[in-house]
Enzyme design. Structure first.
Site, short mmCIF file in Angstrom:
data_model
loop_
_atom_site.label_atom_id
_atom_site.label_comp_id
_atom_site.label_asym_id
_atom_site.label_seq_id
_atom_site.Cartn_x
_atom_site.Cartn_y
_atom_site.Cartn_z
N CYS A 25 0.98 11.07 1.54
CA CYS A 25 0.58 12.03 0.21
C CYS A 25 0.80 14.13 0.41
O CYS A 25 1.96 14.23 -0.41
CB CYS A 25 -0.45 11.95 -0.33
N GLU A 39 -13.14 15.52 -0.38
CA GLU A 39 -12.37 14.49 0.73
C GLU A 39 -12.97 15.37 1.92
O GLU A 39 -11.85 16.40 1.88
CB GLU A 39 -11.87 13.38 1.03
P1 NAD Z 1 -1.25 3.09 -6.53
O1 NAD Z 1 -1.59 3.73 -6.98
O2 NAD Z 1 0.02 1.82 -7.11
O3 NAD Z 1 -1.82 1.47 -6.34
C1 NAD Z 1 -3.09 2.51 -4.97
C2 NAD Z 1 -3.92 1.23 -5.83
O4 NAD Z 1 -4.49 1.02 -7.06
C3 NAD Z 1 -4.19 -0.51 -5.14
O5 NAD Z 1 -4.63 -1.21 -4.41
C4 NAD Z 1 -3.65 -0.94 -5.92
O6 NAD Z 1 -3.79 -2.21 -6.01
C5 NAD Z 1 -4.46 0.04 -7.12
N1 NAD Z 1 -4.49 -0.51 -8.81
C6 NAD Z 1 -3.28 -0.82 -9.17
N2 NAD Z 1 -3.21 -0.33 -10.34
C7 NAD Z 1 -5.12 -0.80 -10.73
C8 NAD Z 1 -5.47 -0.86 -12.34
N3 NAD Z 1 -4.98 -0.61 -13.19
N4 NAD Z 1 -7.20 -0.11 -11.71
C9 NAD Z 1 -7.49 0.05 -10.29
N5 NAD Z 1 -6.86 -0.43 -9.48
C10 NAD Z 1 -5.43 -0.48 -9.18
O7 NAD Z 1 -0.30 2.81 -5.06
P2 NAD Z 1 1.05 3.95 -4.70
O8 NAD Z 1 1.32 4.60 -6.30
O9 NAD Z 1 1.81 2.78 -4.39
O10 NAD Z 1 0.27 4.23 -3.05
C11 NAD Z 1 1.04 5.66 -3.21
C12 NAD Z 1 0.44 6.37 -3.42
O11 NAD Z 1 -0.55 6.99 -3.56
C13 NAD Z 1 1.20 7.89 -3.39
O12 NAD Z 1 1.53 8.44 -4.49
C14 NAD Z 1 0.83 8.98 -3.03
O13 NAD Z 1 1.01 10.23 -1.95
C15 NAD Z 1 -0.76 8.56 -2.65
N6 NAD Z 1 -1.30 9.11 -1.51
C16 NAD Z 1 -2.40 10.12 -2.08
C17 NAD Z 1 -3.20 10.25 -0.85
C18 NAD Z 1 -4.75 11.40 -1.06
O14 NAD Z 1 -5.51 11.24 0.03
N7 NAD Z 1 -4.33 12.72 -1.52
C19 NAD Z 1 -3.25 9.61 0.10
C20 NAD Z 1 -2.51 8.18 0.49
C21 NAD Z 1 -1.12 8.49 -0.68
#
Ligand code: NAD
Length: 505
Positions: free
Chosen positions: A296, A473
């Site tokens: 991220c 966090e």
């Molecule tokens: P995502 O948002 O698609 O999924 C994340 C999680 O949410 C998964 O466990 C998924 O199963 C769950 N999920 C999906 N739909 C949901 C719903 N309707 N209700 C509840 N839970 C649900 O993840 P992604 O987009 O593939 O992840 C990548 C993103 O995460 C990027 O934008 C990245 O920048 C961000 N990220 C942020 C940080 C931070 O600390 N700021 C760290 C790592 C990744």
């Protein structure tokens, strides 16, 4: 760029994934997900997906265990967390093996991650028996009353994390929640079920009572059920902004508090007076060497002062060319596969549109074939002359694609850096200390790193604004996310007079 497929097929046998609900390891859920090894593109495990009833069971188990954990002496909670930190370090080989299996993170990165995760757990273990619990708030003459604040754990924390760094996400959320006396139900991404399941073993061995830490492998349905569950009193989420909007809408129905750690398009500002060799190494490593751009807070936009622009862009592209792309098992691999076919398709689409938008390709730009063709390998890709308003400058790629744009002076650099919807991290390279302070203040991001300073350190708050999220966090701020504050008012004298009421209201 060098590539390798050595021993790509010699992946270790994976343990069966189970749902960890209280003391129970449940082998079936409401469905199954085919887990794919990103290095080979082959199915390597069948993962049970939690259904609504599994979510309910886990939340009920956590709710029951909350009463026990909350009443556990703070010193015991501290000891459990400190022991957990030690056990995570002792299991570093297991975390490396299952971390590679989860999402293809490079082995070298995972060893560093285990060390960092243990530091986060130890940091919050240190807080557990030194909690800033309450304070006297007032002494009021008229009624002879005073008040004091009570800072209490919420209860069950619904914890939803994404797939790119499961161990770090766990370490950044769970120890703070547990130190404050909460219980947690974690739903890792269905794409990466292994690390969170492994974490449950050391948690139990460390003396954390069954039910305080529960893990449900599951997809969006399980996530949605967890968010909606009435016994879940706060939600902490790491993932993408689109999912965050759905979770926020669900939480809004009951005004459930929510911590959001989302994406970023962080700018890296390189001034002509910087140590350009150091800055170029940092720019290339951060864009490509950390999970191949799948994190991220990475500096995925490189803004370079005009006078050194061409020289610097060429330097970064040349360094990227030396990075080994290939088998995550090998300790010298720097660039790993991206998570899946959908990620490849997204990256290919953005690269193709960047070319159409007039960006100049310096290296990469095409999926790797040959011996790497079966896996999801995309090479380090550098675009120069990226227009600030173009998709590549505005949207997160979440892959190994770096966008470079020139600037003429500090004012333009700041305007470009602040010109997206995101606000997670900022990076500055300069030898002018006054400028570094000016920029640290001017960049609208949760943190600013000058000359390569590290981010996501346990004792410092980490979090973003705008499309990068809300809340923190890390640090005391990260602990305070898991308390709610009440006030207890005590009246010293027994006589109740209308005057006292008038005074108070
Ligand atoms: P995502 O948002 O698609 O999924 C994340 C999680 O949410 C998964 O466990 C998924 O199963 C769950 N999920 C999906 N739909 C949901 C719903 N309707 N209700 C509840 N839970 C649900 O993840 P992604 O987009 O593939 O992840 C990548 C993103 O995460 C990027 O934008 C990245 O920048 C961000 N990220 C942020 C940080 C931070 O600390 N700021 C760290 C790592 C990744």
């Amino acid at each position: 760029m060098t590539t390798t497929t050595e021993s790509l097929s010699a992946a270790p046998t994976l343990p069966p994934v189970t749902l960890r609900i209280g003391a129970e390891s449940r082998t079936t859920g409401a469905g199954t997900h085919e887990h794919i090894d990103p290095a080979t593109g082959k199915v390597d495990a069948l993962v049970p997906l939690a259904g609504v009833s599994d979510v309910d069971d886990a939340v009920q188990a956590a709710h029951a265990a909350f009463a026990v954990w909350r009443a556990t002496p703070a010193g015991t909670r501290a000891k459990c967390l400190l022991k957990l930190a030690q056990l995570v370090e002792e299991h570093s080989e297991d975390f490396a093996t299952l971390g590679i299996a989860d999402n293809g993170t490079a082995r070298g990165t995972l060893y560093a991650t285990v060390t960092a995760a243990a530091e986060w757990i130890r940091y919050y273990g240190g807080w557990a028996d030194k909690l800033p619990l309450g304070r006297i708030t007032s002494v009021v003459g008229a009624g002879g009353s005073f008040g004091h604040t009570l800072r209490q754990p919420y209860g069950v924390i619904g914890t939803i994390i994404t797939w790119n760094a499961p161990l770090m996400s766990l370490a950044m959320k769970v120890p703070a929640a547990l130190a404050a006396g909460n219980a947690v139900v974690v739903k890792p991404s269905e794409l990466t079920p292994f690390t969170a399941m492994l974490f449950a073993g050391p948690a139990r061995e460390a003396g954390i009572p069954d039910g305080v830490f529960n893990v449900l492998s599951g997809g969006p349905e399980a996530g949605a059920a967890l968010v909606e569950h009435p016994l879940v009193k706060k939600v902490t989420f790491t993932g993408g902004p689109e999912t965050a909007k759905k979770i926020a809408a669900s939480c809004a129905k009951t005004f459930k508090p929510l911590l959001l750690e989302l994406g970023g398009k962080s700018a890296n500002l390189v001034f002509a007076d910087a140590d350009l060799d150091q800055a170029a190494m940092h720019a290339a490593y951060m864009a490509f060497g950390v999970m191949s751009g799948q994190a991220c807070a990475l500096p995925t936009r490189l803004l370079v002062e005009e006078s050194v622009y061409e020289e610097f862009a060429a330097k970064v592209a040349a360094i990227a060319g030396y990075f080994k792309v290939g088998n995550p098992q090998e300790i010298d691999t720097i660039c790993v596969p991206v998570i899946n076919d959908a990620a490849i398709a997204r990256i290919e689409g953005m690269v193709s549109r960047a070319k159409n938008d007039g960006a100049r390709l310096l290296c990469g730009g095409e999926r790797l074939g040959g011996e790497l063709a079966e896996g999801f390998f995309y090479p380090p890709t550098v675009f120069a002359d990226v227009a600030p308003e173009s998709e590549l400058a505005q949207k997160e790629v979440f892959g190994p694609v770096l966008a470079i744009t020139p600037f003429v002076d500090e004012a333009e650099a700041i305007a470009l850096a602040n010109g997206t919807d995101y606000g997670l991290s900022g990076y500055v390279w300069t030898s002018d200390s006054r400028r570094s302070i000016r920029l640290a203040e001017a960049l609208e991001t949760g943190d600013v790193a000058v000359n390569g300073a590290q981010n996501a350190v346990a004792e410092r708050p980490f979090g973003g604004i705008g499309h990068s999220g809300t809340g923190n966090e890390g640090g005391l701020e990260g602990l305070e996310e898991f308390f709610w504050t009440r006030v207890c008012r005590l009246r010293q004298r027994l006589e109740v007079t209308m005057g006292a009421f008038r005074h108070a209201y």
